[in-house]
Enzyme design. Structure first.
Site, PDB file in Angstrom:
ATOM      1  N   GLY A  12       0.796  -1.226   0.000  1.00 17.46           N
ATOM      2  CA  GLY A  12       0.000   0.000   0.000  1.00 17.46           C
ATOM      3  C   GLY A  12       0.825   1.271   0.000  1.00 17.46           C
ATOM      4  O   GLY A  12       0.398   2.291   0.533  1.00 17.46           O
ATOM      5  N   ASN A  14       1.324   3.088  -2.554  1.00 19.27           N
ATOM      6  CA  ASN A  14       0.555   4.046  -3.353  1.00 19.27           C
ATOM      7  C   ASN A  14      -0.579   4.636  -2.525  1.00 19.27           C
ATOM      8  O   ASN A  14      -0.831   5.841  -2.590  1.00 19.27           O
ATOM      9  CB  ASN A  14       0.036   3.387  -4.633  1.00 19.27           C
ATOM     10  CG  ASN A  14       1.094   3.379  -5.720  1.00 19.27           C
ATOM     11  OD1 ASN A  14       1.417   4.411  -6.293  1.00 19.27           O
ATOM     12  ND2 ASN A  14       1.682   2.213  -5.971  1.00 19.27           N
ATOM     13  N   MET A  90      -4.713  -7.215  -6.467  1.00 25.36           N
ATOM     14  CA  MET A  90      -4.285  -8.338  -7.298  1.00 25.36           C
ATOM     15  C   MET A  90      -5.421  -9.163  -7.892  1.00 25.36           C
ATOM     16  O   MET A  90      -5.247 -10.336  -8.188  1.00 25.36           O
ATOM     17  CB  MET A  90      -3.343  -9.250  -6.486  1.00 25.36           C
ATOM     18  CG  MET A  90      -2.110  -8.555  -5.950  1.00 25.36           C
ATOM     19  SD  MET A  90      -1.212  -7.617  -7.192  1.00 25.36           S
ATOM     20  CE  MET A  90      -0.377  -8.949  -8.010  1.00 25.36           C
ATOM     21  N   ARG A  91      -6.578  -8.556  -8.061  1.00 18.73           N
ATOM     22  CA  ARG A  91      -7.700  -9.291  -8.648  1.00 18.73           C
ATOM     23  C   ARG A  91      -8.227  -8.547  -9.871  1.00 18.73           C
ATOM     24  O   ARG A  91      -8.249  -7.318  -9.889  1.00 18.73           O
ATOM     25  CB  ARG A  91      -8.851  -9.413  -7.640  1.00 18.73           C
ATOM     26  CG  ARG A  91      -8.521 -10.234  -6.428  1.00 18.73           C
ATOM     27  CD  ARG A  91      -9.633 -10.110  -5.412  1.00 18.73           C
ATOM     28  NE  ARG A  91     -10.897 -10.655  -5.894  1.00 18.73           N
ATOM     29  CZ  ARG A  91     -11.243 -11.934  -5.809  1.00 18.73           C
ATOM     30  NH1 ARG A  91     -10.428 -12.794  -5.248  1.00 18.73           N
ATOM     31  NH2 ARG A  91     -12.405 -12.354  -6.255  1.00 18.73           N
ATOM     32  N   LEU A  92      -8.678  -9.316 -10.834  1.00 17.18           N
ATOM     33  CA  LEU A  92      -9.348  -8.718 -11.993  1.00 17.18           C
ATOM     34  C   LEU A  92     -10.760  -8.363 -11.576  1.00 17.18           C
ATOM     35  O   LEU A  92     -11.414  -9.128 -10.867  1.00 17.18           O
ATOM     36  CB  LEU A  92      -9.418  -9.744 -13.117  1.00 17.18           C
ATOM     37  CG  LEU A  92      -8.312  -9.736 -14.161  1.00 17.18           C
ATOM     38  CD1 LEU A  92      -8.595 -10.826 -15.196  1.00 17.18           C
ATOM     39  CD2 LEU A  92      -8.235  -8.373 -14.836  1.00 17.18           C
ATOM     40  N   HIS A 109      -0.032   1.003 -13.323  1.00 17.96           N
ATOM     41  CA  HIS A 109       0.702  -0.172 -13.805  1.00 17.96           C
ATOM     42  C   HIS A 109       2.190   0.186 -13.919  1.00 17.96           C
ATOM     43  O   HIS A 109       2.527   1.251 -14.451  1.00 17.96           O
ATOM     44  CB  HIS A 109       0.140  -0.591 -15.174  1.00 17.96           C
ATOM     45  CG  HIS A 109       0.767  -1.835 -15.683  1.00 17.96           C
ATOM     46  ND1 HIS A 109       0.486  -3.077 -15.147  1.00 17.96           N
ATOM     47  CD2 HIS A 109       1.704  -2.045 -16.649  1.00 17.96           C
ATOM     48  CE1 HIS A 109       1.202  -3.983 -15.779  1.00 17.96           C
ATOM     49  NE2 HIS A 109       1.948  -3.389 -16.682  1.00 17.96           N
TER      50      HIS A 109
HETATM   51  C1  GRF Z   1       2.627  -0.863  -7.854  1.00 16.85           C
HETATM   52  O1  GRF Z   1       3.932  -0.884  -8.313  1.00 16.85           O
HETATM   53  C2  GRF Z   1       1.642  -0.785  -8.989  1.00 16.85           C
HETATM   54  O2  GRF Z   1       2.193  -0.324 -10.179  1.00 16.85           O
HETATM   55  C3  GRF Z   1       1.216  -2.221  -9.171  1.00 16.85           C
HETATM   56  O3  GRF Z   1       1.277  -2.807  -7.910  1.00 16.85           O
HETATM   57  C4  GRF Z   1       2.219  -2.124  -7.101  1.00 16.85           C
HETATM   58  C5  GRF Z   1       1.552  -1.841  -5.788  1.00 16.85           C
HETATM   59  O4  GRF Z   1       2.438  -1.361  -4.829  1.00 16.85           O
HETATM   60  N1  GRF Z   1      -0.113  -2.263  -9.773  1.00 16.85           N
HETATM   61  P1  GRF Z   1       1.922  -0.796  -3.429  1.00 16.85           P
HETATM   62  O5  GRF Z   1       1.131  -1.894  -2.745  1.00 16.85           O
HETATM   63  O6  GRF Z   1       1.118   0.423  -3.681  1.00 16.85           O
HETATM   64  O7  GRF Z   1       3.191  -0.491  -2.677  1.00 16.85           O
END
Ligand code: GRF
Length: 209
Positions: A12, A14, A90-92, A109
């Site tokens: 997390g 982000n 991690m899910r579609l 991404h």
């Molecule tokens: C990120 O690098 C993003 O591009 C990818 O998954 C990662 C998530 O990282 N979709 P975090 O959990 O936000 O550290």
């Protein structure tokens, strides 16, 4: 003030960058709920520390993706969420979610789409031997990382890079790009026409992307 729901499965970082932007007053939105499919996701702990509603949904308790999404959707609707932000989820998503939030779900991404979509974008880019990669913020449609692109930024690939060092450099950019894209949405400055997403930002607020 737009209400944001964040979906996250992992560390997390982000999510943290989004909440920090909010705390600095740089986000015209507010994270009102964090949902995870992993009980041990640090994203959930972080949300709790910040006093944000956090919800764990155990995929094993649902017979299929749609059932999972139905409950997730209910949670998001209960909080009157305007924008759904996928941050390492991690899910579609099933069509149920996409239809409920058309061009109102964002994803980030770790590669320059449409190159290297799906899992392990960083590894794929490294193995291909590209000299530059980067990150892409895009709206989510029913395909795999195929929705309209909002922002992208290039990150150089160095000869000594491993998946970890490259991912780390990409994440530094992600943590700046994602809050920016979310803020643009919250201010109503994004306009999607077909595949293209246009940014209409009043001149005086324009800054380098
Ligand atoms: C990120 O690098 C993003 O591009 C990818 O998954 C990662 C998530 O990282 N979709 P975090 O959990 O936000 O550290």
């Amino acid at each position: 003030m737009k209400k944001i729901g964040v979906l996250a499965s992992g560390r997390g970082t982000n999510l943290q960058s989004i909440v920090k932007a909010e705390e600095r007053g740089e986000l015209a939105g507010k994270v009102v709920i964090v949902i995870s499919d992993r009980r041990e996701a640090y994203a959930l702990e972080y949300a709790r520390e910040k006093g944000i509603k956090s919800v764990y949904l155990n995929p094993k308790e649902f017979s299929n993706r749609e059932e999972f999404d139905r409950v997730m959707l209910e949670q998001l609707k209960n909080e009157k969420v305007d924008l759904v932000v996928m941050a390492g989820f991690m899910r579609l998503l099933s069509p149920l979610m996409i239809e409920a939030f058309p061009n109102r779900i964002m994803n980030i991404h770790p590669a320059l789409l449409p190159a290297f979509p799906g899992m392990n974008g960083v590894k794929q880019a490294l193995e291909y031997g590209v000299k530059v990669s980067g990150c892409t913020v895009h709206f989510v449609d029913e395909g795999l990382d195929t929705g309209p692109i909002i922002l992208q930024e290039v990150v150089p690939v160095f000869p000594e890079d491993t998946e970890d060092t490259l991912h780390e450099r990409i994440q530094t950019v992600e943590h700046r790009k994602y809050p920016r894209a979310i803020d643009l949405y919250c201010r109503g400055f994004l306009n999607v026409e077909g595949r293209r997403c246009f940014i209409y930002e009043p001149e005086e607020q324009n800054s380098a992307d």
